[in-house]
Write an enzyme that holds these catalytic residues in place. Sequence first.
Site, PDB file in Angstrom:
ATOM      1  N   GLU A 186       0.849  -1.198   0.000  1.00 38.52           N
ATOM      2  CA  GLU A 186       0.000   0.000   0.000  1.00 38.52           C
ATOM      3  C   GLU A 186       0.881   1.244   0.000  1.00 38.52           C
ATOM      4  O   GLU A 186       1.777   1.377   0.829  1.00 38.52           O
ATOM      5  CB  GLU A 186      -0.886  -0.001   1.251  1.00 38.52           C
ATOM      6  CG  GLU A 186      -1.809   1.215   1.327  1.00 38.52           C
ATOM      7  CD  GLU A 186      -2.542   1.294   2.654  1.00 38.52           C
ATOM      8  OE1 GLU A 186      -3.513   0.545   2.827  1.00 38.52           O
ATOM      9  OE2 GLU A 186      -2.127   2.111   3.511  1.00 38.52           O
ATOM     10  N   GLN A 232      -8.196  -4.150   7.724  1.00 35.91           N
ATOM     11  CA  GLN A 232      -7.519  -3.120   8.507  1.00 35.91           C
ATOM     12  C   GLN A 232      -6.292  -3.778   9.133  1.00 35.91           C
ATOM     13  O   GLN A 232      -6.274  -4.995   9.332  1.00 35.91           O
ATOM     14  CB  GLN A 232      -8.497  -2.648   9.611  1.00 35.91           C
ATOM     15  CG  GLN A 232      -8.011  -1.518  10.468  1.00 35.91           C
ATOM     16  CD  GLN A 232      -7.774  -0.268   9.637  1.00 35.91           C
ATOM     17  OE1 GLN A 232      -6.692  -0.100   9.082  1.00 35.91           O
ATOM     18  NE2 GLN A 232      -8.756   0.591   9.559  1.00 35.91           N
TER      19      GLN A 232
HETATM   20  C1  LIG Z   1      -7.780  -1.841   3.643  1.00 39.10           C
HETATM   21  C2  LIG Z   1      -8.338  -0.480   4.006  1.00 39.10           C
HETATM   22  C3  LIG Z   1      -8.035   0.609   3.204  1.00 39.10           C
HETATM   23  C4  LIG Z   1      -8.540   1.873   3.524  1.00 39.10           C
HETATM   24  N1  LIG Z   1      -8.210   2.934   2.716  1.00 39.10           N
HETATM   25  C5  LIG Z   1      -8.711   4.148   2.989  1.00 39.10           C
HETATM   26  C6  LIG Z   1      -8.429   5.264   2.133  1.00 39.10           C
HETATM   27  O1  LIG Z   1      -7.717   5.132   1.126  1.00 39.10           O
HETATM   28  N2  LIG Z   1      -8.956   6.478   2.452  1.00 39.10           N
HETATM   29  C7  LIG Z   1      -9.762   6.643   3.552  1.00 39.10           C
HETATM   30  O2  LIG Z   1     -10.211   7.764   3.788  1.00 39.10           O
HETATM   31  N3  LIG Z   1     -10.050   5.610   4.366  1.00 39.10           N
HETATM   32  C8  LIG Z   1      -9.558   4.371   4.121  1.00 39.10           C
HETATM   33  N4  LIG Z   1      -9.852   3.318   4.941  1.00 39.10           N
HETATM   34  C9  LIG Z   1     -10.653   3.555   6.146  1.00 39.10           C
HETATM   35  C10 LIG Z   1     -12.172   3.389   5.911  1.00 39.10           C
HETATM   36  O3  LIG Z   1     -12.615   4.340   4.985  1.00 39.10           O
HETATM   37  C11 LIG Z   1     -12.847   3.562   7.273  1.00 39.10           C
HETATM   38  O4  LIG Z   1     -12.510   2.515   8.144  1.00 39.10           O
HETATM   39  C12 LIG Z   1     -14.348   3.788   7.249  1.00 39.10           C
HETATM   40  O5  LIG Z   1     -14.756   4.190   8.557  1.00 39.10           O
HETATM   41  C13 LIG Z   1     -15.153   2.530   6.925  1.00 39.10           C
HETATM   42  O6  LIG Z   1     -15.148   2.287   5.624  1.00 39.10           O
HETATM   43  P1  LIG Z   1     -15.923   1.026   5.016  1.00 39.10           P
HETATM   44  O7  LIG Z   1     -15.688   1.077   3.583  1.00 39.10           O
HETATM   45  O8  LIG Z   1     -15.589  -0.215   5.747  1.00 39.10           O
HETATM   46  O9  LIG Z   1     -17.441   1.442   5.369  1.00 39.10           O
HETATM   47  P2  LIG Z   1     -18.794   0.630   5.408  1.00 39.10           P
HETATM   48  O10 LIG Z   1     -18.644  -0.737   4.834  1.00 39.10           O
HETATM   49  O11 LIG Z   1     -19.850   1.510   4.831  1.00 39.10           O
HETATM   50  O12 LIG Z   1     -19.044   0.427   6.966  1.00 39.10           O
HETATM   51  C14 LIG Z   1     -19.067   1.519   7.874  1.00 39.10           C
HETATM   52  C15 LIG Z   1     -19.861   1.109   9.117  1.00 39.10           C
HETATM   53  O13 LIG Z   1     -21.254   1.033   8.772  1.00 39.10           O
HETATM   54  C16 LIG Z   1     -21.779  -0.268   9.018  1.00 39.10           C
HETATM   55  N5  LIG Z   1     -22.729  -0.552   7.925  1.00 39.10           N
HETATM   56  C17 LIG Z   1     -22.448  -0.818   6.637  1.00 39.10           C
HETATM   57  N6  LIG Z   1     -23.589  -0.956   5.926  1.00 39.10           N
HETATM   58  C18 LIG Z   1     -24.617  -0.762   6.801  1.00 39.10           C
HETATM   59  C19 LIG Z   1     -26.053  -0.767   6.689  1.00 39.10           C
HETATM   60  N7  LIG Z   1     -26.637  -1.006   5.519  1.00 39.10           N
HETATM   61  N8  LIG Z   1     -26.784  -0.517   7.803  1.00 39.10           N
HETATM   62  C20 LIG Z   1     -26.180  -0.287   8.999  1.00 39.10           C
HETATM   63  N9  LIG Z   1     -24.837  -0.278   9.167  1.00 39.10           N
HETATM   64  C21 LIG Z   1     -24.076  -0.508   8.084  1.00 39.10           C
HETATM   65  C22 LIG Z   1     -20.563  -1.188   9.016  1.00 39.10           C
HETATM   66  O14 LIG Z   1     -20.793  -2.369   9.757  1.00 39.10           O
HETATM   67  C23 LIG Z   1     -19.512  -0.285   9.658  1.00 39.10           C
HETATM   68  O15 LIG Z   1     -19.674  -0.264  11.051  1.00 39.10           O
HETATM   69  C24 LIG Z   1      -9.365   2.041   4.665  1.00 39.10           C
HETATM   70  C25 LIG Z   1      -9.663   0.931   5.478  1.00 39.10           C
HETATM   71  C26 LIG Z   1      -9.153  -0.319   5.149  1.00 39.10           C
HETATM   72  C27 LIG Z   1      -9.452  -1.502   6.028  1.00 39.10           C
END
Ligand SMILES: Cc1cc2nc3c(=O)[nH]c(=O)nc-3n(C[C@H](O)[C@H](O)[C@H](O)COP(=O)(O)OP(=O)(O)OC[C@H]3O[C@@H](n4cnc5c(N)ncnc54)[C@H](O)[C@@H]3O)c2cc1C
Length: 322
Positions: free
Chosen positions: A37, A199
Site C-alpha cells: 500500500e 484493517q
Molecule cells: C484496507 C483499508 C483501506 C482503507 N483505505 C482508505 C483510504 O484510502 N482512504 C480513507 O479515507 N479511508 C480508508 N480506509 C478507512 C475506511 O474508509 C474507514 O474505516 C471507514 O470508517 C469505513 O469504511 P468502510 O468502507 O468499511 O465502510 P462501510 O462498509 O460503509 O461500513 C461503515 C460502518 O457502517 C456499518 N454498515 C455498513 N452498511 C450498513 C447498513 N446497511 N446498515 C447499517 N450499518 C451498516 C458497518 O458495519 C460499519 O460499522 C481504509 C480501510 C481499510 C481496512
Amino acid sequence: MTFDSDSGPDGGGESRTPSVVDRLRAPRGARIPFSVEFSPPRDADAEARLWRAVREFERLGPAFVSMTYGAGGSTRDRTVRVTGQLAQETTLLPVAHLTAVGHSIDELRAMVGAYADRGITNILALRGDPPGNPLGEWTRHPEGLEYAEELVRLVRDLGDFHVGVASFPEGHHRSPDLEHDTRYLVHKLRAGAEYSITQMFFDVEDYLRLRDRVVAYDPEQGAKPIIPEIMPITSLRTARRSLELSGSRLPAALEERLVRAAGNGPEEDRAAVREVGIDVATEMAERLIAEGAPCLHFITLNFARATREVLARLGIAVPTAV
Ligand SMILES: Cc1cc2nc3c(=O)[nH]c(=O)nc-3n(C[C@H](O)[C@H](O)[C@H](O)COP(=O)(O)OP(=O)(O)OC[C@H]3O[C@@H](n4cnc5c(N)ncnc54)[C@H](O)[C@@H]3O)c2cc1C
C-alpha cells in the site's frame, strides 16, 4: 456512462487489465503473493521518495499495489495522476482506493471515469471517515452515498471494474458488535466485491476469527479472499498515530516490548523499535502463511526497506542494495 476495462471509456484496447483475484490465482510456485500500500505524496520531495519505493518494489514483483485516497483537492489530483502513472509507466497493477467522503454521486462517477481513462480498473470501494477526525460523526454528502456497499454497486454499474472492500478483524469501530460487522461485510461482498483487504491488526487470531465469521455467515462469500494487512512498525510514535486513526489495538505484550525498545531517552531508539517491528511483522506473516492467507498486504508509508526486509526473511523476495 459506462467504461470498459479492455480499454477505458474510449474503446479499442487489446488485452483486459488483470484483476486482483487474477493475480492471486497466478502460479508463483510455493511462494505466497504479496502486495503493498502506498499513500499519495504531499509534495515533490515526497513524490520522489514514492517513486524510489515504487522502483524497488517493481523488482520484487508484488501481485498488486494500492494507493490510498484522502480528502482535499490538490492531493486528490496528485493521487489520480500518480496512480495513473503507476498503471502506464510501471509493470505494477495498481488498485485505486476510492471513498464516498465529500463526494456527490456525480463526482464519484467522474472519479471512476478519471481512473478508467488511465487504464485503472481495480478499485477499493470505501466509505471513508469524516475529514479531520476519523472517529467523529459521519455525515453523508447530501447527494452522495451512505455506505461502502452503495459505492460497490455504483462502480460495478459503471463498467467492467474489479472491486474490493475493507474488512475489520477487530470489527469496525462503528459496528455495535461483530455480528453486525460481519453482516455488512457480507453485504458488500454480495453487492459484487471480489475480495477484501483488512484493517491492520497485530493479533493473528483476530484475522482467523474474522475469516471464520464470514464463512459461517455465508460460505459462498466466505470463499472470497480476505487479504491481511500488515504494518511493519519502524517508529513507536508513527505506529501510535496509525493505530489512533485506524481504531486498531496494539496487544499489551507487544506495546510493552516496543516501549522497552524505545527506551527512556528524549528520542525513541528507532533502531531498536524497528528491530522489534520487523520481528513481529515476520512472525505474523509466518503464521498467516501457515493458516493459508491468500496474500500479504504491507503498509509501506512509501518506504521500501522495512517491507523488503520482512519479505527477505520470509524468503519471498531477496533484498537489493539501497
Ligand atoms: C484496507 C483499508 C483501506 C482503507 N483505505 C482508505 C483510504 O484510502 N482512504 C480513507 O479515507 N479511508 C480508508 N480506509 C478507512 C475506511 O474508509 C474507514 O474505516 C471507514 O470508517 C469505513 O469504511 P468502510 O468502507 O468499511 O465502510 P462501510 O462498509 O460503509 O461500513 C461503515 C460502518 O457502517 C456499518 N454498515 C455498513 N452498511 C450498513 C447498513 N446497511 N446498515 C447499517 N450499518 C451498516 C458497518 O458495519 C460499519 O460499522 C481504509 C480501510 C481499510 C481496512
